[in-house]
Design a protein around this motif. Structure first.
Motif, short mmCIF file in Angstrom:
data_model
loop_
_atom_site.label_atom_id
_atom_site.label_comp_id
_atom_site.label_asym_id
_atom_site.label_seq_id
_atom_site.Cartn_x
_atom_site.Cartn_y
_atom_site.Cartn_z
N GLN A 324 4.06 1.54 -9.55
CA GLN A 324 5.64 2.08 -9.84
C GLN A 324 6.31 1.15 -10.92
OE1 GLN A 324 7.82 2.34 -6.28
NE2 GLN A 324 6.14 2.61 -5.08
N MET A 383 13.14 1.29 -7.05
CA MET A 383 12.18 0.46 -6.22
C MET A 383 12.50 -0.40 -5.03
SD MET A 383 9.48 -0.28 -9.26
CE MET A 383 8.34 -1.18 -8.23
N SER A 386 10.66 -0.26 -2.04
CA SER A 386 9.05 -0.25 -2.42
C SER A 386 8.36 -1.28 -1.88
CB SER A 386 8.88 0.03 -3.76
OG SER A 386 9.11 -1.45 -4.73
#
Length: 630
Positions: A324, A383, A386
């Motif tokens: 990511q 993110m 995340s």
């Protein structure tokens, strides 16, 4: 039709097919020698398809003829510095040309084709979402080894990436066509590299579409592992297609930077460059320096699947969050690759139709570079949920909010430019104004996504989908249409129909507002993104039906535009002289532009946007020196 089969495009596609079979055949022949199965679900195995896709790209480039001069140089054979086009009419655009204007139109037509394909995919899954429960994409159907929900995932994922690639090609289209004209250059700095940058995008688009027929994939356009590490073979074609398309972006941006630095007309200092050129430079800087990161992230997942490497596999010491970081380090700045040229078009066209100087020219120029710079330090706002280290959230929150400053500079400049101007509203101006308003809505819906406390609730809801579509439509789609309507007379010598242009605008704009505001509404009520069905208890069936109707109205408006576009090429009203009364140099010569642009070079003697002022103009054409021979 006979001309098509002998064209560079047809030859390239034929040799791409041959190359794919050759590459796949090599792997298929080797596997039994290693004790592995030779064939699989989609006839060839996954490694065979990957090598086949790579070979197919190389064969396409060789077969199309775009690298012929380089092959000749390698054998010590000289070629002319610049080839004249031997094709006329439509044939010119399906064959290799070194003329930046032809290449710009090739980019634009390809972008429109991909927008049509991506839009068709959107209409299919939008129709499925018109009501809760599965309508026609049910588990009973089977297509390309996918049932209904799996096909929904593939169409939704491909819609995202095909639209992104089409936007990259669209921005390259009007940058290629217009920037050399604005600079007074005869062509781009590297004409062969320019042609290569376009033609390599064609096999990339083919690879992307191949993923649909090879089992599809269910990851969304982001391709996150671990899901992408175990998706069907189509995932690999998706990765390879994006990887190849990245070369087009990198090489094209390099060409733009060199052209702007080395090929400006006499007197065109940095502060006298048209504002669209500044936007093109900022865009090229991002694409040149960041595109490698998405290529790298996708390449690593490809290698993880092919060779068992553990880059993103926790069982082998890998980390999915690393993907990511790599992906978003490019993919957030990429948003500014999409919108900076569009914002440049708005700034370029606004003074023409307001008849006033562009307010804060230097601030707008610097704001483009500022957006490009700040765009590199905001990626982790994607993110927050995340699982990355929590202490990273706050600095990325502040850096994301900082983007509002250079963006706000543009808005205040536009408002000040419009203020008390003598506004006229032909079709290009309507799309400029529509772009400003839609992009403002995208900007206003952005800070809740940047702020950690609100983003934790909004992440992966339809609110994000609505915000993203507002940003892209306002920053690219509306300006893209404005640019086409504005420079169409310069490219063809004819004007597009104003009535149809205004029908296009007034059908698309309200429908788009309904669509994206509806997306945000259902997102706030709990509608998640990337799902084929939703709970009737949410009470959002009516909202989805209205959004689906709006999506089809947008599609109808684009069909009207396409009819107007292609019909006007041969039947449009002839455009003579400076149809928009612009100060820009390309409008000071007859339309369409000659093959080598300006028969006489020009010198910059004024400011580019001093509309309404009594001055000597922006450029002065230099008469050739008279011979003293007797």
């Amino acid at each position: 039709m006979k001309g098509f089969f002998s064209s560079a495009l047809a030859r390239g596609l034929f040799w791409q097919l041959i190359g794919t079979l050759v590459g796949a055949g090599i792997v298929t022949g080797i596997r039994p020698l290693m004790g592995l199965n030779a064939l699989d679900t989609f006839f060839f195995t996954e490694p065979a398809w990957v090598l086949g896709g790579f070979f197919g790209t190389l064969f396409f480039l060789a077969g199309s003829g775009v690298v012929s001069d380089w092959f000749k140089w390698a054998r010590g054979i000289d070629t002319p510095d610049h080839h004249e086009d031997h094709h006329t009419g439509a044939a010119k655009y399906i064959n290799v040309s070194l003329d930046h204007k032809v290449i710009g139109i090739q980019y634009t037509i390809t972008a429109l084709l991909l927008i049509g394909i991506g839009g068709l995919f959107a209409l299919i899954f939008r129709a499925e979402l018109a009501a809760s429960q599965l309508q026609f994409l049910t588990s009973d159907i089977k297509l390309f080894s996918q049932n209904g929900p799996q096909l929904y995932n593939t169409l939704m994922s491909l819609h995202g990436m095909i639209m992104i690639v089409s936007i990259l090609l669209g921005t390259a289209g009007f940058i290629n066509y217009v920037v050399p004209l604005l600079l007074g250059a005869q062509d781009m700095a590297f004409p062969r590299l320019n042609a290569f940058s376009f033609w390599i995008a064609v096999p990339a688009a083919v690879l992307l579409l191949m993923s649909l027929f090879l089992g599809g994939f269910d990851t969304g356009w982001t391709g996150y592992p671990p899901l992408s590490a175990r998706a069907p073979v189509g995932m690999q074609m998706f990765f390879l297609g994006v990887f190849v398309a990245g070369w087009s972006s990198i090489l094209g941006s390099l060409n733009v930077i060199v052209t702007v630095i080395r090929m400006r007309a006499k007197g065109m200092t940095a502060w006298r460059m048209p504002i669209l050129v500044w936007a093109a430079v900022a865009t090229a800087l991002i694409a040149l320096t960041a595109t490698q990161l998405i290529g790298l992230s996708f390449q690593l997942v490809m290698f993880q699947r092919l060779f068992g490497m553990g880059f993103f596999d926790p069982a082998k010491g890998g980390n999915p969050v690393l993907f990511q970081h790599l992906f978003w380090f490019y993919s957030h700045p990429a948003v500014y690759v999409f919108i900076l040229p569009g914002l440049g078009v708005i700034s370029e066209l606004l003074p023409v139709f307001v008849r006033k100087p562009l307010f804060g020219y230097r601030w707008i120029a610097m704001s483009s570079l500022g957006i490009a710079l700040v765009g590199f330090v905001v990626w982790a706002h994607h993110m927050y949920t995340s699982g990355m280290n929590e202490y990273l959230r706050v600095p990325f929150m502040y850096s994301t909010l900082l983007v509002a400053i250079p963006t706000g500079v543009k808005f205040f400049s536009w408002v000040a430019t419009i203020w008390r101007g003598k506004i006229s509203t032909p079709t290009p101006m309507l799309f400029v104004l529509g772009g400003i308003i839609v992009f403002l809505l995208g900007g206003l819906s952005g800070p809740p996504n940047a702020t950690v406390s609100t983003d934790l609730q909004l992440q992966d809801t339809y609110w994000i989908v609505g915000h993203f579509h507002d940003t892209i439509f306002g920053g690219f789609v509306f300006p893209f249409f404005a640019a086409i309507y504005f420079w169409f007379p310069k490219a063809t010598g004819r004007r597009m129909n104003e009535t149809l242009g205004k029908i296009h605008f007034w059908m698309m704009t309200p429908s788009f507002f309904v669509l994206t505001l509806g997306m945000m509404y259902v997102g706030l009520l709990g509608m998640r993104r990337r799902i084929v069905d939703y709970d009737p208890a949410l009470g959002i069936d009516a909202a989805h039906l209205v959004m689906t109707i709006s999506a089809f109205l947008i599609a109808l408006s684009v069909v009207i535009f396409l009819y107007n576009f292609f019909n006007s090429i041969s039947k449009g009203e002839k455009a003579e002289g400076n149809v928009w009364n612009s100060r820009s140099p390309e409008w000071q010569v007859p339309s369409p532009m000659p093959a080598h642009n300006y028969e006489k070079p020009f010198e910059v003697i004024g400011e580019p946007y001093d509309y309404g002022l009594n001055d000597g103009g922006f450029v002065k054409f230099i008469e050739p020196a008279k011979s003293n021979k007797h």
